[in-house]
Motif scaffolding. Sequence first.
Motif, short mmCIF file in Angstrom:
data_model
loop_
_atom_site.label_atom_id
_atom_site.label_comp_id
_atom_site.label_asym_id
_atom_site.label_seq_id
_atom_site.Cartn_x
_atom_site.Cartn_y
_atom_site.Cartn_z
N LEU A 43 35.62 37.95 38.77
CA LEU A 43 36.10 37.43 37.37
C LEU A 43 35.18 38.27 36.26
CD1 LEU A 43 36.51 33.79 37.83
CD2 LEU A 43 38.38 35.41 37.16
N ARG A 44 34.03 38.45 36.69
CA ARG A 44 33.28 39.31 35.92
C ARG A 44 33.44 40.82 35.62
NH1 ARG A 44 29.55 36.05 33.66
NH2 ARG A 44 28.89 34.32 34.52
N ILE A 45 34.09 41.26 36.83
CA ILE A 45 34.26 42.58 36.79
C ILE A 45 35.60 42.81 36.09
CG2 ILE A 45 35.32 44.63 38.68
CD1 ILE A 45 33.34 43.19 40.61
N LEU A 141 40.02 41.64 44.28
CA LEU A 141 39.99 41.96 42.85
C LEU A 141 41.41 42.25 42.46
CD1 LEU A 141 38.47 42.83 40.70
CD2 LEU A 141 38.52 45.10 41.27
N ALA A 142 42.29 42.65 43.41
CA ALA A 142 43.75 42.75 42.75
C ALA A 142 44.45 41.32 42.56
CB ALA A 142 44.54 43.41 43.79
N ASP A 143 44.00 40.43 43.35
CA ASP A 143 44.44 38.90 43.06
C ASP A 143 43.97 38.51 41.67
OD1 ASP A 143 45.53 38.58 45.45
OD2 ASP A 143 43.89 38.19 46.55
N VAL A 144 42.68 38.86 41.39
CA VAL A 144 41.96 38.35 40.01
C VAL A 144 42.85 39.20 38.87
CG1 VAL A 144 40.08 38.39 38.62
CG2 VAL A 144 39.95 37.34 41.05
N LYS A 145 42.92 40.38 39.03
CA LYS A 145 43.35 40.90 38.11
C LYS A 145 45.07 40.75 37.79
CE LYS A 145 40.73 45.45 38.29
NZ LYS A 145 40.61 46.83 38.69
N ARG A 146 45.65 40.43 38.68
CA ARG A 146 47.03 40.05 38.83
C ARG A 146 47.10 38.67 37.93
NH1 ARG A 146 49.78 36.63 41.72
NH2 ARG A 146 48.43 36.85 43.37
N ILE A 147 46.36 37.71 38.29
CA ILE A 147 46.26 36.41 37.57
C ILE A 147 46.05 36.50 36.13
CG2 ILE A 147 44.97 34.06 37.37
CD1 ILE A 147 47.21 34.27 39.59
N LYS A 148 44.79 37.38 35.77
CA LYS A 148 44.51 37.67 34.22
C LYS A 148 45.75 38.23 33.62
CE LYS A 148 41.16 40.08 31.48
NZ LYS A 148 40.17 40.85 31.35
N GLU A 149 46.54 39.12 34.18
CA GLU A 149 47.46 39.68 33.42
C GLU A 149 48.49 38.72 33.00
OE1 GLU A 149 48.59 43.25 35.59
OE2 GLU A 149 46.78 44.31 35.27
N LEU A 150 48.76 37.84 34.16
CA LEU A 150 49.62 36.80 33.82
C LEU A 150 49.30 35.88 33.03
CD1 LEU A 150 52.16 35.43 34.86
CD2 LEU A 150 51.01 34.25 36.27
N ILE A 151 48.11 35.30 32.74
CA ILE A 151 47.63 34.79 31.79
C ILE A 151 47.63 35.47 30.43
CG2 ILE A 151 45.78 33.16 30.90
CD1 ILE A 151 46.98 32.20 33.36
N MET A 152 47.17 36.61 30.25
CA MET A 152 47.14 37.20 28.92
C MET A 152 48.94 37.31 28.40
SD MET A 152 44.18 37.76 27.96
CE MET A 152 44.21 38.89 26.93
N ARG A 153 49.80 37.60 29.40
CA ARG A 153 51.06 37.68 28.99
C ARG A 153 51.61 36.51 28.28
NH1 ARG A 153 51.83 41.03 33.42
NH2 ARG A 153 52.75 39.22 34.70
N ASN A 154 51.05 35.40 29.14
CA ASN A 154 51.68 34.07 28.87
C ASN A 154 51.13 33.57 27.19
OD1 ASN A 154 53.10 33.64 31.04
ND2 ASN A 154 51.51 32.52 32.13
#
Length: 213
Positions: A43-45, A141-154
């Motif tokens: 998450l910090r990365i 890391l790809a899982d975390v980035k995907r989740i973050k992008e989803l949250i940011m889009r929402n």
Amino acid sequence: MAVGEVMRMDIPAGGDLTVTSPELHVLAVDDSIVDRKVIERLLRISSCKVTTVESGTRALQYLGLDGDKGASGLNDLKVNLIVTDYSMPGLTGYDLLKKIKESSAFREIPVVIMSSENILPRIEQCLREGAEDFLLKPVKLADVKRIKELIMRNEAEDCKILNHSNKRKLVEDIDDTSSTSPSSSPSSSSHDDSSVKDFPSSKRLKSELSSLL
């Protein structure tokens, strides 16, 4: 949003609306210290602010949902995402998910469940209860980035909807003001022409706002 300030809207001198996104604050819940360190590092990365707790009970205390009014002082930092392990002693990740979704204050916070066991009924159960996603350990890391992008889009979509609603409300207010303005007459125009001068500017403002809707 009810879950706290996630997006910040800046209006530069030119009048164009831009949206900037500060780092997300993630609450990570796992009884394994090794897994907590792994998810915290990922998450910090990904440029997230992270708070880790070792149990579902501690997560409820952090959010102020444990019934202890004194514990709610911990949640001064708004939480944008909760990532929790499924299998934990005491309060499981599934139980924590249900508690959060039952809360009027926190039900809009996305919750992601993690598990080392790929059990389809368990995954389906969590998704039915409102989980945003279900990740299999070891989390990548790809899982975390995907989740973050989803949250940011929402969050961006919520911001756009709020902005659209505010613009429409302003147009309606201008309509109300225009409809209640005193009509000009020969006698009044000779004494006070301020309303006549202001009316075209109101029309222009309404037209500009309407073009943005």
